[in-house]
Design an enzyme around this catalytic site. Structure first.
Site, PDB file in Angstrom:
ATOM      1  N   ASP A 120      -2.304  38.870  37.986  1.00 57.91           N
ATOM      2  CA  ASP A 120      -3.551  39.161  37.287  1.00 57.91           C
ATOM      3  C   ASP A 120      -3.286  39.099  35.773  1.00 57.91           C
ATOM      4  O   ASP A 120      -2.717  38.125  35.299  1.00 57.91           O
ATOM      5  CB  ASP A 120      -4.090  40.522  37.758  1.00 57.91           C
ATOM      6  N   HIS A 310      -7.238  38.356  46.082  1.00 52.21           N
ATOM      7  CA  HIS A 310      -6.567  38.613  44.813  1.00 52.21           C
ATOM      8  C   HIS A 310      -5.438  39.638  44.954  1.00 52.21           C
ATOM      9  O   HIS A 310      -4.498  39.623  44.167  1.00 52.21           O
ATOM     10  CB  HIS A 310      -7.610  39.124  43.809  1.00 52.21           C
TER      11      HIS A 310
END
Length: 339
Positions: A120, A310
């Protein structure tokens, strides 16, 4: 033997350490192999809304490979300082500042060179750190976050959303100042974290939409997350309660500051050290097509993919660990892992 993730509250495999880096206190997890001897040092850089414990499934296998592991909390997160903006400059939450602080931490622990891994925002950080400090970084891997080169022209977040990446609209909401008005105490932080890590309401309600942001009206009804629950959720809530969520959202207010810093890297777009990119097939924000041109700037790139969202680090830890450890083995570090 099943994978035993690091317990960030109490685990003999890691220490909680703090140090001053460029004038601010940083907290980091520190671990050495059981033998006390290590073949290299690896830094693991988390994203949002995470903390150093986001790497709890990866740290054990890296220690077993003979690596020394360092996982800091980024500026504004967990046990690291959260300077207020204003009066402080937003660049404290920028990619260059994070890169410089990583270099300072490497010096503190006596590491002349390091391997860098990110996820991220941490993925954005490690790509830039390799450019700002090429003498320090020998290898780079990123989970979910593709490499994007510095650009001469400034593109605002509004224009980026409108013309290129509509799924980045959530960043406008996170930067707006509206989220911290609702997520502002222990209970709302708990509901927010449950929702961000996949918790749903009784009728399937969710609390995050890439094209809208945090769906604050749904937060009270969100149930437990399969990925973040029990004692580890309690730990995250405690860490977020230190500074509130506001300081972590400063990362979404740095676009122009990052661009201004990036101008010094326009002739350093290529990263020549060995790199690994691990794509998450079902990432709704950092979509697979965003990585299609990376070979142009990363001549020593290896690619892999996991069927995950994610949150691949904790959703598919065995597969992610096998990919990372096999790549590191191919680079001459440690023993090869198998799925």
């Amino acid at each position: 033997m099943p994978l035993q993730p690091i317990d960030p509250v109490s685990d003999s495999r890691v220490e909680h350490r703090t140090t001053i880096l460029n004038g601010y206190t940083y907290h980091y997890l520190y671990g050495e192999p059981p033998s006390g001897k290590y073949i290299a040092t690896i830094f693991l850089i988390h994203g949002w809304p995470d903390c150093s414990a986001g790497w709890r499934f990866q740290i054990p296998i890296l220690l077993d490979m003979g690596l020394r592991v360092v996982a800091p909390d980024l500026m504004g997160f967990g046990g690291t300082d959260a300077p207020k903006v204003p009066p402080n400059d937003i660049s404290l939450y920028g990619l260059k500042r994070a890169s410089d602080d990583i270099a300072a931490l490497a010096k503190v622990i006596g590491a002349k060179q390091i391997i860098l891994g990110g996820h991220d925002w941490g993925g954005f950080v490690v790509w830039r750190a390799a450019q700002w400090h090429p003498e320090l970084v020998t290898h780079v891997f990123s989970v979910c976050t593709p490499y994007t080169p510095p650009h001469k022209e400034y593109i605002s977040l509004e224009d980026l959303v409108k013309n290129q990446l509509p799924q980045f609209a959530y960043q406008l909401h996170l930067a707006s100042g509206e989220v911290e008005k609702i997520v502002n105490d222990e209970q709302s932080i708990r509901q927010f974290l449950k929702g961000m890590y996949g918790g749903r309401g009784p009728n399937g309600e969710y609390s995050f939409d890439p094209r809208k942001g945090v769906l604050v009206e749904n937060l009270p009804m969100i149930g437990d997350s399969k990925l973040l629950n029990g004692e580890i959720l309690d730990y995250y809530v405690k860490e977020y309660n230190r500074h509130s969520i506001h300081s972590t959202l400063n990362w979404y207010r740095t676009r122009k500051a990052n661009w201004e810093d990036d101008l010094a890297l326009l002739d350093k777009k290529t990263i020549t050290v060995p790199t690994l990119f691990v794509q998450a097939t079902f990432d709704s924000v950092l979509k697979p097509e965003m990585s299609k041109n990376m070979e142009q700037f990363l001549p020593n790139l290896s690619r892999a993919e996991v069927a995950a969202t994610h949150w691949a680090l904790m959703q598919k830890p065995e597969e992610v660990n096998a990919i990372i450890s096999n790549w590191l083995h191919g680079q001459g570090f440690g023993m090869k892992s198998s799925l």
